[in-house]
Motif scaffolding. Structure first.
Motif, PDB file in Angstrom:
ATOM      1  N   LYS A   1       0.902  -1.102   0.053  1.00  0.00           N
ATOM      2  CA  LYS A   1      -0.142  -0.091  -0.059  1.00  0.00           C
ATOM      3  C   LYS A   1       0.863   1.291  -0.007  1.00  0.00           C
ATOM      4  CE  LYS A   1      -3.743   2.157   2.713  1.00  0.00           C
ATOM      5  NZ  LYS A   1      -4.606   2.032   3.932  1.00  0.00           N
ATOM      6  N   LEU A   2       1.715   1.307   0.871  1.00  0.00           N
ATOM      7  CA  LEU A   2       2.826   2.377   0.949  1.00  0.00           C
ATOM      8  C   LEU A   2       3.605   2.485  -0.464  1.00  0.00           C
ATOM      9  CD1 LEU A   2       3.900   4.812   2.360  1.00  0.00           C
ATOM     10  CD2 LEU A   2       5.636   3.166   3.180  1.00  0.00           C
ATOM     11  N   GLY A   3       3.939   1.399  -0.887  1.00  0.00           N
ATOM     12  CA  GLY A   3       4.965   1.564  -2.226  1.00  0.00           C
ATOM     13  C   GLY A   3       4.039   1.919  -3.443  1.00  0.00           C
ATOM     14  N   ASP A   4       2.984   1.468  -3.307  1.00  0.00           N
ATOM     15  CA  ASP A   4       1.889   1.963  -4.391  1.00  0.00           C
ATOM     16  C   ASP A   4       1.728   3.450  -4.346  1.00  0.00           C
ATOM     17  OD1 ASP A   4       1.715  -0.606  -5.571  1.00  0.00           O
ATOM     18  OD2 ASP A   4      -0.207  -0.899  -4.746  1.00  0.00           O
ATOM     19  N   TYR A   5       1.438   3.969  -3.384  1.00  0.00           N
ATOM     20  CA  TYR A   5       1.154   5.295  -2.997  1.00  0.00           C
ATOM     21  C   TYR A   5       2.633   6.179  -3.617  1.00  0.00           C
ATOM     22  CZ  TYR A   5       1.209   9.923  -0.657  1.00  0.00           C
ATOM     23  OH  TYR A   5       1.160  11.250  -0.452  1.00  0.00           O
ATOM     24  N   LEU A   6       3.828   5.819  -3.020  1.00  0.00           N
ATOM     25  CA  LEU A   6       4.951   6.423  -3.469  1.00  0.00           C
ATOM     26  C   LEU A   6       5.279   6.420  -4.986  1.00  0.00           C
ATOM     27  CD1 LEU A   6       7.382   5.408  -0.337  1.00  0.00           C
ATOM     28  CD2 LEU A   6       6.168   7.509  -0.853  1.00  0.00           C
ATOM     29  N   PHE A   7       4.903   5.446  -5.431  1.00  0.00           N
ATOM     30  CA  PHE A   7       5.119   4.878  -6.736  1.00  0.00           C
ATOM     31  C   PHE A   7       4.062   5.870  -7.635  1.00  0.00           C
ATOM     32  CE2 PHE A   7       4.111   3.025 -11.022  1.00  0.00           C
ATOM     33  CZ  PHE A   7       5.254   2.739 -11.432  1.00  0.00           C
TER      34      PHE A   7
END
Length: 132
Positions: A122-128
Motif C-alpha cells: 500500500k505504501l509502495g503503491d502510494y509512493l510509486f
C-alpha cells in the motif's frame, strides 16, 4: 512528511490485533538508507544489489534465496519487477519497488504474510503514484 515518518507511521503501524511488523525500511535503489526502524537488520551492499537485480531480472534470487542482514529467506511468489516476497520459518519479508526506492517489511508470527504484504505494498503503491 519525512521518510522516517513513513516508516514509523505507515509501516510500523498496527496491522491488526495490536501487532506490528518486526522491522521496516525505505532504501534507495542505490542502496542508500532513506529511513528505517531501529530493529532493521544491518545489511551488506551486495545484498541490496542482488535484490535490485531481481527486480530487473525476475527470478535471479530464486536459486540462492534473498539475503538481508545475513538472514536467508526462501523466495516465494511475488510480482515480477514489482514485489519480492520471502519466507523463513514463521516469518518473512516483503519488498516493494517504487521508481526510486524499495519498501521493506519484515514480519514474524503472529503477523501474517498477507498483513505484511498489505502494509508494504500500500505504501509502495502510494509512493510509486507520487513518482517516488
Amino acid at each position: 512528511m519525512s521518510w522516517q515518518t513513513y516508516v514509523d507511521e505507515h509501516l510500523m503501524c498496527d496491522v491488526g490485533d495490536g501487532n506490528t511488523l518486526t522491522s521496516a525500511a525505505i532504501i534507495g535503489l542505490d542502496g542508500s538508507i532513506w529511513a528505517q526502524s531501529s530493529s532493521f537488520p544491518k545489511f551488506k551492499p551486495e545484498e541490496i544489489t542482488a535484490i535490485v537485480k531481481d527486480f530487473d531480472e525476475p527470478g535471479s534470487l530464486a536459486p540462492t534465496g534473498l539475503h538481508l542482514g545475513d538472514i536467508k529467506y526462501m523466495v516465494i511468489q511475488g510480482e515480477p519487477g514489482a514485489v519480492i516476497r520471502g519466507k523463513k520459518g514463521a516469518g518473512g519479508i516483503t519488498v516493494k519497488k517504487t521508481n526510486q526506492a524499495m519498501i521493506f517489511g519484515i514480519y514474524d508470527e503472529p503477523v501474517t504474510p498477507g498483513q505484511c504484504n498489505i502494509v508494504v505494498e500500500k505504501l509502495g503503491d502510494y509512493l510509486f503514484d507520487q513518482g517516488l
